[in-house]
Design a protein around this motif. Structure first.
Motif, PDB file in Angstrom:
ATOM      1  N   PHE A  35       0.933  -1.227   0.211  1.00  0.00           N
ATOM      2  CA  PHE A  35      -0.181   0.086   0.117  1.00  0.00           C
ATOM      3  C   PHE A  35       0.826   1.280   0.121  1.00  0.00           C
ATOM      4  CE2 PHE A  35      -4.420   1.144   1.971  1.00  0.00           C
ATOM      5  CZ  PHE A  35      -4.545   1.931   0.875  1.00  0.00           C
ATOM      6  N   ALA A  36       1.886   1.322   0.754  1.00  0.00           N
ATOM      7  CA  ALA A  36       2.798   2.307   0.926  1.00  0.00           C
ATOM      8  C   ALA A  36       3.597   2.793  -0.298  1.00  0.00           C
ATOM      9  CB  ALA A  36       4.037   2.200   2.150  1.00  0.00           C
ATOM     10  N   VAL A  37       3.970   1.457  -0.994  1.00  0.00           N
ATOM     11  CA  VAL A  37       4.903   1.629  -2.336  1.00  0.00           C
ATOM     12  C   VAL A  37       3.732   2.242  -3.224  1.00  0.00           C
ATOM     13  CG1 VAL A  37       5.802   0.245  -4.087  1.00  0.00           C
ATOM     14  CG2 VAL A  37       6.385  -0.169  -1.601  1.00  0.00           C
ATOM     15  N   ARG A  38       2.547   1.931  -3.358  1.00  0.00           N
ATOM     16  CA  ARG A  38       1.678   2.342  -4.393  1.00  0.00           C
ATOM     17  C   ARG A  38       1.519   3.816  -4.182  1.00  0.00           C
ATOM     18  NH1 ARG A  38      -3.573  -1.123  -4.477  1.00  0.00           N
ATOM     19  NH2 ARG A  38      -3.849  -0.035  -6.235  1.00  0.00           N
ATOM     20  N   ILE A  39       1.091   4.356  -3.000  1.00  0.00           N
ATOM     21  CA  ILE A  39       0.820   5.605  -2.897  1.00  0.00           C
ATOM     22  C   ILE A  39       2.298   6.742  -3.079  1.00  0.00           C
ATOM     23  CG2 ILE A  39       0.104   7.339  -1.101  1.00  0.00           C
ATOM     24  CD1 ILE A  39      -2.178   5.469  -2.234  1.00  0.00           C
ATOM     25  N   GLY A  40       3.316   6.009  -2.473  1.00  0.00           N
ATOM     26  CA  GLY A  40       4.613   6.885  -2.719  1.00  0.00           C
ATOM     27  C   GLY A  40       4.927   6.943  -4.275  1.00  0.00           C
ATOM     28  N   ASN A  41       4.779   6.025  -5.089  1.00  0.00           N
ATOM     29  CA  ASN A  41       4.896   6.270  -6.536  1.00  0.00           C
ATOM     30  C   ASN A  41       4.048   7.105  -6.858  1.00  0.00           C
ATOM     31  OD1 ASN A  41       7.409   4.590  -7.043  1.00  0.00           O
ATOM     32  ND2 ASN A  41       6.334   2.672  -6.784  1.00  0.00           N
ATOM     33  N   ALA A  71       9.543  10.823  -2.130  1.00  0.00           N
ATOM     34  CA  ALA A  71       8.529  10.626  -0.887  1.00  0.00           C
ATOM     35  C   ALA A  71       8.893   9.678   0.035  1.00  0.00           C
ATOM     36  CB  ALA A  71       7.114  10.550  -1.369  1.00  0.00           C
ATOM     37  N   VAL A  72       8.869   9.946   1.181  1.00  0.00           N
ATOM     38  CA  VAL A  72       8.744   8.584   2.164  1.00  0.00           C
ATOM     39  C   VAL A  72       7.312   8.237   2.861  1.00  0.00           C
ATOM     40  CG1 VAL A  72       9.691   8.085   4.368  1.00  0.00           C
ATOM     41  CG2 VAL A  72      10.982   9.547   2.999  1.00  0.00           C
ATOM     42  N   SER A 114      10.259   6.371  -2.182  1.00  0.00           N
ATOM     43  CA  SER A 114      10.026   6.485  -3.750  1.00  0.00           C
ATOM     44  C   SER A 114      10.870   7.777  -4.453  1.00  0.00           C
ATOM     45  CB  SER A 114       8.281   6.532  -3.894  1.00  0.00           C
ATOM     46  OG  SER A 114       7.808   5.514  -3.249  1.00  0.00           O
ATOM     47  N   VAL A 115      11.333   7.575  -5.456  1.00  0.00           N
ATOM     48  CA  VAL A 115      11.989   8.694  -6.096  1.00  0.00           C
ATOM     49  C   VAL A 115      11.530   8.748  -7.475  1.00  0.00           C
ATOM     50  CG1 VAL A 115      14.302   8.314  -4.662  1.00  0.00           C
ATOM     51  CG2 VAL A 115      13.852   7.106  -6.859  1.00  0.00           C
ATOM     52  N   GLY A 116      11.271   9.999  -7.851  1.00  0.00           N
ATOM     53  CA  GLY A 116      10.789  10.033  -9.287  1.00  0.00           C
ATOM     54  C   GLY A 116      11.730   9.618 -10.362  1.00  0.00           C
ATOM     55  N   GLY A 117      11.129   8.754 -11.196  1.00  0.00           N
ATOM     56  CA  GLY A 117      11.926   8.130 -12.230  1.00  0.00           C
ATOM     57  C   GLY A 117      11.917   6.630 -11.900  1.00  0.00           C
ATOM     58  N   GLY A 118      11.691   6.196 -10.672  1.00  0.00           N
ATOM     59  CA  GLY A 118      11.991   4.817 -10.195  1.00  0.00           C
ATOM     60  C   GLY A 118      13.632   4.529  -9.902  1.00  0.00           C
ATOM     61  N   LEU A 119      13.901   3.438  -9.361  1.00  0.00           N
ATOM     62  CA  LEU A 119      15.195   2.937  -9.278  1.00  0.00           C
ATOM     63  C   LEU A 119      15.367   2.189 -10.677  1.00  0.00           C
ATOM     64  CD1 LEU A 119      15.513   1.932  -5.332  1.00  0.00           C
ATOM     65  CD2 LEU A 119      15.855   4.149  -6.348  1.00  0.00           C
ATOM     66  N   ASP A 120      16.537   2.497 -11.132  1.00  0.00           N
ATOM     67  CA  ASP A 120      17.090   2.051 -12.459  1.00  0.00           C
ATOM     68  C   ASP A 120      17.798   0.733 -12.078  1.00  0.00           C
ATOM     69  OD1 ASP A 120      17.266   1.297 -15.029  1.00  0.00           O
ATOM     70  OD2 ASP A 120      18.657   3.275 -15.613  1.00  0.00           O
TER      71      ASP A 120
END
Length: 331
Positions: A35-41, A71-72, A114-120
């Motif tokens: 749940f936290a992952v979805r909202i952070g992204n 976002a955390v 979560s970081v904009g662009g996601g972890l590559d």
């Protein structure tokens, strides 16, 4: 690129997991609090399944090497950027060289960055999640360590939108009618009777009536519960069968094991119950030593909770898109 400055054991790269490979013995892995992952992204403008950092041992810190939206989410505070206190469930923009520091949260167990662009990170079997038991995925199949440098994908938001300050009401508050608070200090976890439930005396009454405690012998594979042991009324011999996160098995010692994100793919212990999918994130945020009370649920209730969660996520997504469109029009 981000650089890990400080990290304890078991902090990993995770996304929403790699379903579809249990038949060949590969656990789905994925975040303990999806749940936290979805909202952070959503807050940082990513796809909901973008890879994030799951932090469960503190303190943890990282340095941003370029301007980055982040976002955390998940846990409840003790976050700062270059000494300035931040709030969770809110998007911020970090400048090059700034350091994000996270201390032990006040109540909950895990935080997600979560970081904009996601972890590559390379995709393995359809996922960027770390499988610690398998030694693959994520950051070379191992926990994050001081000095690790992780690439960040291209962030389309950073060039055009000042997204700092975009925040949401956290799920535990926004959905308090759906996710009730602790009862006499015990977190209520809803579950359905499972395959061997009827083998336990009194319709499993000893399982449902008592309060359990999460044992120190718990990890991402499973939570071992301490309490008054429960045993089947008759000795049975079972073949191994498939298991998934949420399944509650009872080994010969009588203290249940709740399968979690790195759940075994098969097992032969009798199953007394299964946690409903929408309550798994609450387990993921429960600390070692936390007290749990299992509440007998129904398929209809589980479906209603699932729908309420979907409405919340959609509302967050819709509001985020509206704010960003408005900001873009003003730019």
């Amino acid at each position: 690129m981000i650089e890990i400055c400080e990290s304890g054991p078991f902090n990993t790269v995770q996304d929403l997991g790699r379903p579809g490979y249990r038949d060949i013995g590969v656990s789905a892995s994925g975040a303990m609090d999806p749940f936290a992952v979805r909202i952070g992204n959503i807050l940082v403008g990513n796809d909901e399944n973008a890879a994030v950092i799951e932090v469960q041992t503190f303190p943890f810190s990282l340095r941003f090497e370029r301007r980055t939206v982040f976002a955390v989410t998940g846990a409840d505070g003790h976050i700062n950027l270059d000494g300035s206190e931040l709030i969770p469930w809110c998007a911020y923009t970090a400048g090059p060289g700034q350091v994000l520091l996270m201390q032990q949260p006040p109540r909950l167990a895990r935080s997600y960055i979560s970081v904009g662009g996601g972890l590559d990170i390379p995709v393995v079997m359809g996922s960027r999640s770390t499988s610690l038991r398998g030694g693959f995925g994520g950051n070379a199949g191992r926990p994050l360590a001081k000095g690790d440098r992780i690439a960040v994908g291209e962030d389309l938001q950073i060039a055009m939108l000042p997204v700092t300050g975009l925040a949401v009401v956290e799920p535990a508050v926004a959905l308090r009618e759906v996710f009730p608070g602790p009862l006499d200090g015990a977190v209520p976890i809803r579950a359905l009777p499972a395959g061997e439930h009827d083998l336990f005396a009194g319709d499993g009454e000893a399982f449902w009536s008592q309060t359990w405690r999460i044992s120190s012998r718990s990890d991402r594979t499973g939570y071992r519960l301490s309490g008054e042991p429960i045993t089947p009324t008759a000795s049975i011999e079972m073949r191994s069968h498939g298991v998934v996160p949420g399944v509650i098995q009872v080994p010969p010692g009588g203290e249940p094991i709740v399968q979690m994100s790195d759940a075994n793919t098969a097992g032969g212990y009798p199953k007394v119950a299964g946690v409903i999918d929408c309550d798994l994130w609450r387990l993921g945020q429960a600390r070692i030593g936390a007290r749990l009370k299992f509440v007998r649920s129904t398929h209809a209730e589980a479906r209603a909770i699932e729908q309420a969660v979907a409405r919340y996520v959609e509302d967050v997504r819709h509001t985020s898109q509206m704010v960003k469109r408005a900001l873009k029009a003003m730019a």
